[in-house]
Design an enzyme around this catalytic site. Sequence first.
Site, PDB file in Angstrom:
ATOM      1  N   GLY A 197       0.828  -1.196   0.000  1.00 56.29           N
ATOM      2  CA  GLY A 197       0.000   0.000   0.000  1.00 56.29           C
ATOM      3  C   GLY A 197       0.862   1.245   0.000  1.00 56.29           C
ATOM      4  N   GLU A 206       0.642   9.425   3.682  1.00 53.47           N
ATOM      5  CA  GLU A 206       1.407   9.486   4.920  1.00 53.47           C
ATOM      6  C   GLU A 206       2.138   8.202   5.263  1.00 53.47           C
ATOM      7  OE1 GLU A 206      -1.111  10.948   8.016  1.00 53.47           O
ATOM      8  OE2 GLU A 206      -1.082  12.990   7.246  1.00 53.47           O
ATOM      9  N   GLY A 248      -7.246 -10.452   4.293  1.00 56.08           N
ATOM     10  CA  GLY A 248      -8.513  -9.881   3.877  1.00 56.08           C
ATOM     11  C   GLY A 248      -8.345  -8.739   2.894  1.00 56.08           C
ATOM     12  N   ASP A 256      -9.566   8.153  13.746  1.00 56.93           N
ATOM     13  CA  ASP A 256      -9.597   8.280  12.282  1.00 56.93           C
ATOM     14  C   ASP A 256     -10.228   7.048  11.640  1.00 56.93           C
ATOM     15  OD1 ASP A 256      -9.201   9.588   9.864  1.00 56.93           O
ATOM     16  OD2 ASP A 256      -7.219   8.707   9.554  1.00 56.93           O
ATOM     17  N   ASN A 264      -9.283   2.246   6.749  1.00 51.45           N
ATOM     18  CA  ASN A 264      -8.379   1.636   7.727  1.00 51.45           C
ATOM     19  C   ASN A 264      -9.045   0.507   8.505  1.00 51.45           C
ATOM     20  OD1 ASN A 264      -9.902   3.286   9.500  1.00 51.45           O
ATOM     21  ND2 ASN A 264      -8.398   4.936   9.251  1.00 51.45           N
ATOM     22  N   ASP A 280      -3.809   1.521  11.183  1.00 45.73           N
ATOM     23  CA  ASP A 280      -3.453   2.953  11.134  1.00 45.73           C
ATOM     24  C   ASP A 280      -3.811   3.643  12.448  1.00 45.73           C
ATOM     25  OD1 ASP A 280      -2.292   2.955   8.671  1.00 45.73           O
ATOM     26  OD2 ASP A 280      -4.004   3.788   7.603  1.00 45.73           O
TER      27      ASP A 280
END
Length: 302
Positions: free
Chosen positions: A101, A105, A189, A225, A230, A242
């Site tokens: 990924g 950030e 997953g 978040d 996430n 995250d």
Amino acid sequence: MVQNVAPVVAELEPEDFYLLSGVEQGMRFSEWVQRGKLTEFARLDAEEVDYRIDRTLDRDLIERNTIQYEGYKLTAEGYDVLALHTFAERDSVEGVGAPLGVGKESDVVEVRSYRPLALKFHREGYTNFREVHRGRDYTSDKDHTSWLYTARIAAEREYDALEALYPDVSVPRPVDHNRHAVLMDRMAGVELSKATLETEQAAGVLDLILREVAAAYREGYVHADVSEYNVFVSEDGVTLFDWPQAVPTDHENAREFLDRDVANIVGYFEQKYPGATPGVDPDRIAAAVAEDEFETAAALAD
């Protein structure tokens, strides 16, 4: 990219790492490290510093600035090399594999170890430092803050949160961390945003996510978040990842962040799976989570 710098680690000599570490140390005090300071920071003589500067410049591990004075700073690749070198010395990482990924950030890659693991490199502040500096409470009180510091603190915070939450909360198992990088179990997953659920599955998956949010709150953390980007969904359940921005439940804004997390994830399910979440009340859910009384979203519907 991390895969591109991994072979560089094997090419470098001990003195190259001394030079990179010296630049890293100097960046604690200024964005650009004066050439004259590098003999002190790297503990190399002037001739050796010149040679090592050329070698690391050729490999794009440092940048040179000649405005006002000759100075140097680490590139993202240079910081990656330092972290990878440390992991290799600890026998935590044996090799770097495919990317898993890439985001604004962070970059995440598969790594070879005693089992397949994921290595996450934090990039907070590297491309847009001023915005991150304003938005993160762990950097806002420092007058000079390099992107190295911002990324390293983000990695430390994430690792600390994972250690505190695993295994009571479904998060990636933390393995090791160094500088701006966190080594953890590779998740099974698919990201929730990319998953396609049947309507009858959606309500159950939402409940699983909210139970993990509640479990984290019980352990003293608010993710701060939570979104479809996430959360991983697999046959075994869900995983929340995250965590660098997570706050303790005694943080002054913890309840506000909890309310926002619940509203975000409920809103996503309401938009994508409207038939699965009729009358769900995010405020009542957040209150139930905070009071450790959450069971199902349906039980708190209007």
